[in-house]
Design a protein around this motif. Structure first.
Motif, short mmCIF file in Angstrom:
data_model
loop_
_atom_site.label_atom_id
_atom_site.label_comp_id
_atom_site.label_asym_id
_atom_site.label_seq_id
_atom_site.Cartn_x
_atom_site.Cartn_y
_atom_site.Cartn_z
N MET A 1 0.85 -1.16 0.00
CA MET A 1 0.00 0.00 0.00
C MET A 1 0.90 1.24 0.00
N ALA A 2 0.82 2.06 -1.02
CA ALA A 2 1.67 3.22 -1.12
C ALA A 2 0.82 4.48 -1.24
N ARG A 3 1.40 5.57 -0.86
CA ARG A 3 0.74 6.86 -0.95
C ARG A 3 1.68 7.84 -1.63
N ARG A 4 1.16 8.74 -2.42
CA ARG A 4 1.95 9.86 -2.90
C ARG A 4 1.55 11.03 -2.02
N ILE A 5 2.52 11.65 -1.42
CA ILE A 5 2.28 12.65 -0.39
C ILE A 5 2.94 13.97 -0.77
N ARG A 6 2.26 15.05 -0.49
CA ARG A 6 2.91 16.35 -0.51
C ARG A 6 2.88 16.85 0.92
N GLU A 51 6.29 8.15 -2.98
CA GLU A 51 5.47 7.09 -2.39
C GLU A 51 6.26 6.37 -1.31
N PHE A 52 5.56 6.00 -0.25
CA PHE A 52 6.17 5.26 0.84
C PHE A 52 5.14 4.39 1.51
N SER A 53 5.60 3.47 2.30
CA SER A 53 4.74 2.50 2.97
C SER A 53 4.53 2.87 4.43
N HIS A 84 4.22 20.43 10.15
CA HIS A 84 3.98 20.03 8.77
C HIS A 84 2.56 20.37 8.36
N LEU A 85 2.41 20.71 7.07
CA LEU A 85 1.11 20.67 6.41
C LEU A 85 1.20 19.48 5.49
N ILE A 86 0.21 18.61 5.55
CA ILE A 86 0.25 17.36 4.79
C ILE A 86 -0.95 17.27 3.87
N GLU A 87 -0.69 17.00 2.60
CA GLU A 87 -1.75 16.72 1.65
C GLU A 87 -1.47 15.34 1.03
N VAL A 88 -2.38 14.41 1.27
CA VAL A 88 -2.28 13.10 0.63
C VAL A 88 -2.85 13.28 -0.78
N THR A 89 -1.99 13.17 -1.78
CA THR A 89 -2.41 13.45 -3.15
C THR A 89 -2.83 12.21 -3.92
N LYS A 90 -2.49 11.02 -3.39
CA LYS A 90 -2.85 9.78 -4.05
C LYS A 90 -2.88 8.67 -3.02
N ARG A 91 -3.85 7.80 -3.14
CA ARG A 91 -3.93 6.67 -2.24
C ARG A 91 -4.09 5.40 -3.08
N SER A 92 -3.18 4.47 -2.90
CA SER A 92 -3.25 3.17 -3.59
C SER A 92 -3.54 2.13 -2.53
N GLU A 93 -4.70 1.56 -2.59
CA GLU A 93 -5.10 0.58 -1.58
C GLU A 93 -4.91 -0.82 -2.11
#
Length: 93
Positions: A1-6, A51-53, A84-93
């Motif tokens: 499961m990876a996420r692309r994060i800003r 992306e990270f786990s 931090h300000l965090i925006e999850v820009t993509k979620r891969s489930e």
């Protein structure tokens, strides 16, 4: 499961993070603000951490990245590294 994060890493104050979040909510570009204000090396990439786990980031940061809504700016989130300000820009489930 990876996420692309800003994420924009902001120090030293929560107030600075709140001010930047307000600017984003009013239409400012997250990436531009990250480039101009972030003390994190990711700032040069507009705050993009790639992306990270789960478990690869500190707990407070990880909890937001893997549990909060996509496309919303979250924070300020305080970690040992600052605010931090965090925006999850993509979620891969």
């Amino acid at each position: 499961m990876a996420r692309r994060i800003r994420s924009s890493h902001l120090v030293p104050t929560a107030q600075q993070a709140e001010d930047l979040k307000k600017q984003i909510q009013e239409g400012a570009d997250f990436a531009e603000l990250a480039r101009a204000n972030s003390t994190c090396p990711s700032g040069a990439r507009g705050g993009d951490l790639g992306e990270f786990s789960p478990g690869q980031m500190v707990r407070e940061f990880n909890d937001v990245c893997f549990n909060e809504a996509v496309g919303v700016v979250h924070g300020p989130v305080k970690t040992q590294f600052g605010y931090h300000l965090i925006e999850v820009t993509k979620r891969s489930e």
